[in-house]
Design a protein around this motif. Structure first.
Motif, PDB file in Angstrom:
ATOM      1  N   ALA A 294       0.795  -1.354   0.027  1.00  0.00           N
ATOM      2  CA  ALA A 294      -0.082   0.037   0.192  1.00  0.00           C
ATOM      3  C   ALA A 294       1.062   1.146  -0.128  1.00  0.00           C
ATOM      4  O   ALA A 294       0.576   2.285  -0.842  1.00  0.00           O
ATOM      5  CB  ALA A 294      -0.903   0.026   1.129  1.00  0.00           C
ATOM      6  N   PRO A 295       1.902   1.487   0.872  1.00  0.00           N
ATOM      7  CA  PRO A 295       2.524   2.720   0.840  1.00  0.00           C
ATOM      8  C   PRO A 295       3.456   3.059  -0.434  1.00  0.00           C
ATOM      9  O   PRO A 295       3.818   3.945  -0.814  1.00  0.00           O
ATOM     10  CB  PRO A 295       3.403   2.717   1.836  1.00  0.00           C
ATOM     11  N   LEU A 296       3.931   1.801  -0.920  1.00  0.00           N
ATOM     12  CA  LEU A 296       4.665   1.795  -2.148  1.00  0.00           C
ATOM     13  C   LEU A 296       3.809   2.185  -3.316  1.00  0.00           C
ATOM     14  O   LEU A 296       4.296   3.088  -4.010  1.00  0.00           O
ATOM     15  CB  LEU A 296       5.259   0.349  -2.242  1.00  0.00           C
ATOM     16  N   LEU A 297       2.542   1.716  -3.525  1.00  0.00           N
ATOM     17  CA  LEU A 297       1.516   2.033  -4.588  1.00  0.00           C
ATOM     18  C   LEU A 297       1.301   3.398  -4.405  1.00  0.00           C
ATOM     19  O   LEU A 297       1.235   4.192  -5.432  1.00  0.00           O
ATOM     20  CB  LEU A 297       0.559   1.122  -4.457  1.00  0.00           C
ATOM     21  N   ASP A 298       1.005   3.842  -3.112  1.00  0.00           N
ATOM     22  CA  ASP A 298       0.456   5.279  -2.909  1.00  0.00           C
ATOM     23  C   ASP A 298       1.633   6.250  -3.484  1.00  0.00           C
ATOM     24  O   ASP A 298       1.383   7.132  -4.213  1.00  0.00           O
ATOM     25  CB  ASP A 298       0.245   5.504  -1.479  1.00  0.00           C
ATOM     26  N   SER A 299       2.885   5.913  -3.310  1.00  0.00           N
ATOM     27  CA  SER A 299       4.262   6.674  -3.637  1.00  0.00           C
ATOM     28  C   SER A 299       4.190   6.652  -4.973  1.00  0.00           C
ATOM     29  O   SER A 299       4.100   7.732  -5.839  1.00  0.00           O
ATOM     30  CB  SER A 299       5.508   6.405  -2.962  1.00  0.00           C
ATOM     31  N   LEU A 300       4.094   5.568  -5.841  1.00  0.00           N
ATOM     32  CA  LEU A 300       4.185   5.256  -7.097  1.00  0.00           C
ATOM     33  C   LEU A 300       2.938   6.088  -7.816  1.00  0.00           C
ATOM     34  O   LEU A 300       3.105   6.745  -8.761  1.00  0.00           O
ATOM     35  CB  LEU A 300       4.311   3.879  -7.421  1.00  0.00           C
TER      36      LEU A 300
END
Length: 192
Positions: free
Chosen positions: A105-111
């Motif tokens: 989730a946090p990786l996808l939010d950043s991307l």
């Protein structure tokens, strides 16, 4: 679930970690390209993706060459690694670094945020508008040379009209309107 799904390259050589990450990415509504356990194989997919998640150490290599390729073409990426940040070259200092194990989730939010920022900047660029004008002119003119002459005439006219005028707020709309006018008024003069 995200509003606009992305094609996300996953480079991870731990099979179970790669599968877990891929499943989480799909559950969030994005598409997975890979996962790849080989950096060189992944490099050949750079043109097919909109974002990437990279393990730093992949088999006996690092993923920095792949990160350079992604940077060169403007594709956002993050590192997901068990290594300390100090192993990451300074040229990647602004990139997200997430520690394994980490949920997606946090990786996808950043991307997604970075992709949206890049897409917004590209939408407004003159280069993007000119490429779109060339595409539109190909539907109006019979050959590539006349397409280029038509678009060149529009750009020269736009430069002349804007010499002492305030900046245009809707550059895209204004130039496309000028393209239509130029075609209607003098389209045949741009033929070979």
């Amino acid at each position: 679930m995200t509003n606009n799904s992305l094609r996300i390259l996953v480079v991870e050589d731990d099979f179970f970690a790669a599968q877990r990450l891929a499943n989480e990415i799909r559950a969030h509504g994005d598409h997975v390209v890979g996962p790849f356990a080989d950096v060189h194989e992944a490099i050949h997919r750079v043109g097919l993706v909109q974002a990437a998640i990279l393990d730093i150490r992949v088999q006996d290599e690092n993923s920095f060459q792949l990160a350079d390729s992604l940077t060169h073409v403007g594709i956002p990426f993050v590192f997901l690694t068990g290594y300390d940040r100090c192993v990451i070259p300074p040229r990647f200092s602004g990139r997200g670094v997430y520690t394994k194990p980490s949920c997606a989730a946090p990786l996808l939010d950043s991307l997604h945020r970075e992709h949206a920022r890049i897409a917004h900047r590209q939408e407004d660029s003159l280069e993007t508008v000119v490429i779109e004008m060339l595409h539109r002119a190909r539907g109006m003119m019979p050959d590539e040379a006349s397409v280029e002459r038509l678009v060149e005439a529009v750009l020269l006219r736009a430069i002349h009209e804007q010499a002492d005028a305030p900046p245009i707020e809707d550059l895209h709309g204004w130039l496309f309107h000028m393209l239509e006018i130029e075609y209607q008024e003098r389209g045949k003069t741009h033929l070979q």
